[in-house]
Design a protein around this motif. Structure first.
Motif, PDB file in Angstrom:
ATOM      1  N   VAL A 228      47.510  36.666  36.550  1.00  0.00           N
ATOM      2  CA  VAL A 228      47.838  36.262  37.584  1.00  0.00           C
ATOM      3  C   VAL A 228      46.132  36.513  38.507  1.00  0.00           C
ATOM      4  N   THR A 229      45.301  35.350  38.986  1.00  0.00           N
ATOM      5  CA  THR A 229      44.218  35.107  39.768  1.00  0.00           C
ATOM      6  C   THR A 229      44.075  34.767  40.977  1.00  0.00           C
ATOM      7  N   SER A 230      42.803  35.042  41.953  1.00  0.00           N
ATOM      8  CA  SER A 230      43.153  34.747  42.896  1.00  0.00           C
ATOM      9  C   SER A 230      41.652  33.692  43.073  1.00  0.00           C
TER      10      SER A 230
ATOM     11  N   VAL B 161      38.731  33.392  33.363  1.00  0.00           N
ATOM     12  CA  VAL B 161      39.552  34.377  33.166  1.00  0.00           C
ATOM     13  C   VAL B 161      40.340  35.455  32.466  1.00  0.00           C
ATOM     14  N   ILE B 162      40.662  34.470  30.691  1.00  0.00           N
ATOM     15  CA  ILE B 162      41.246  35.590  30.124  1.00  0.00           C
ATOM     16  C   ILE B 162      39.496  36.626  30.178  1.00  0.00           C
ATOM     17  N   GLY B 163      38.017  36.823  29.859  1.00  0.00           N
ATOM     18  CA  GLY B 163      36.969  36.820  29.213  1.00  0.00           C
ATOM     19  C   GLY B 163      37.288  38.086  30.738  1.00  0.00           C
TER      20      GLY B 163
END
Length: 146
Positions: A14-16, A25-27
């Protein structure tokens, strides 16, 4: 339960950051371990805590010193061929000492392959076991190679 079982083996992140790609995001998520490891090194190997100062300026100076030490540790790790751990570097540097023998002679008590590597990594010649004051001064005045 069958619907939940379909997601087994997958992670949910979960990210903003709505504008980032999946790979970004995965990095970022994969890089979190480095931040967590740096906090662990700061707390354990550099001994940032407990803090024995009370004035805000002194607390800030204490933590600035700890972060500078962490930066130096990371730079040493980066240039060292054996990639020593932060604990190994701190231990070796903590054991480095020299003792006055007589007159103008000094004994460098602790020597190991890692200390030789650490001196080499920062471009400084490793001191010999026995040195005169003049030889130590000459060693300290040598400029590391650029």
């Amino acid at each position: 339960m069958e619907e939940d079982a379909e997601a087994d083996g997958y992670y949910l992140i979960v990210t903003s950051r709505t504008g980032w790609t999946d790979d970004e995001v995965i990095g970022a998520y994969r890089g979190l371990w480095q931040i967590e490891e740096s906090f662990r090194v700061t707390k354990s190997d550099i001994r940032a805590r407990p803090v024995y100062v009370w004035k805000p300026a002194h607390i800030e100076a204490h933590f600035l010193t700890c972060y500078v030490a962490l930066t130096i540790l990371r730079l040493i790790q980066k240039v060292s061929s054996s990639r020593p751990s932060a604990a190994a570097i701190c231990g070796e540097l903590g054991r480095l000492s020299c003792s006055a023998l007589e007159d103008n002679w000094w004994l460098f008590d602790h020597r190991s392959e890692l200390t030789k590597e650490l001196f080499s990594a920062v471009g400084v010649e490793h001191p010999t076991k026995y040195m005169t004051t003049g030889a130590i001064r000459a060693l300290m005045q040598k400029k590391p190679p650029a």
